[in-house]
Design an enzyme around this catalytic site. Sequence first.
Site, short mmCIF file in Angstrom:
data_model
loop_
_atom_site.label_atom_id
_atom_site.label_comp_id
_atom_site.label_asym_id
_atom_site.label_seq_id
_atom_site.Cartn_x
_atom_site.Cartn_y
_atom_site.Cartn_z
N LYS A 204 0.86 -1.19 0.00
CA LYS A 204 0.00 0.00 0.00
C LYS A 204 0.89 1.23 0.00
O LYS A 204 1.75 1.37 0.87
CB LYS A 204 -0.87 -0.04 1.25
O1 G3P Z 1 -9.13 1.94 4.91
C1 G3P Z 1 -8.98 3.26 5.30
C2 G3P Z 1 -9.49 3.46 6.66
O2 G3P Z 1 -8.75 2.73 7.60
C3 G3P Z 1 -9.63 4.88 7.06
O3 G3P Z 1 -10.79 4.92 7.78
O4 G3P Z 1 -12.40 5.72 9.39
O5 G3P Z 1 -9.98 6.42 9.58
O6 G3P Z 1 -11.42 7.32 7.76
P1 G3P Z 1 -11.16 6.17 8.67
#
Ligand code: G3P
Length: 217
Positions: free
Chosen positions: A83
């Site tokens: 990634k």
């Molecule tokens: O896959 C991306 C994710 O981990 C980010 O999520 O909820 O931190 O925006 P969030």
Amino acid sequence: MKIFLDTANLQSIKQYNDMGLLDGITTNPSLLAKEGGDPQKAMEEITKIIKGDVSLEVVATDYAGMMDEGHKLKKYGENVVIKVPMTADGLRACKSFTAEGIPVNVTLVFSPNQAILAAKAGAKYVSPFIGRLDDVGQDGMALIAEIKQIFSNYNFKTQILVASVRHPMHVVEAAKIGADVVTLPPDVLGKMLKHPLTDNGLKAFLADWDKLQQGQK
Ligand code: G3P
């Protein structure tokens, strides 16, 4: 649509993998930090539990650093996807890893233009963060629809991996649009399998069965 779990929590990974629900895993530095402990060990273990693609993120921000880290991460398992962030160096690393046959997930994507560039650089997955767009008053799901249309127009092979998912309706909308993958925090996957009418119905079945048993005594 493939379902990935967006976590580094081994217990959740095992729990949902045992139900046959998981096609892969996505992790990032924040998710690993949330679990604490040795992140290297956790990443290695996840690649062993899960048969499908496991995205492991580089933390270097320069091309050479990303390449070095990515090669080390790839040693954890055949199923490792590297990634990289949606930056100029990230795209260069994406092109190089892809040329070596190492699949790449380009993360932190917030616009259709970024998705086009990630696809051109050969990414296996592009990860638009829909919840974070919703958070700033933009329509995250509209971005998924735009990317879907663009990728279909040109038959791009890059898969749309819907990330930053916050609730089950995000999953339904992503599926209706035809996104390739959703990556879900464990609590969202937990909510998807619940319905109050299922609970009430089961309670009623068991109560009726109990009455029947009592009548036979
Ligand atoms: O896959 C991306 C994710 O981990 C980010 O999520 O909820 O931190 O925006 P969030």
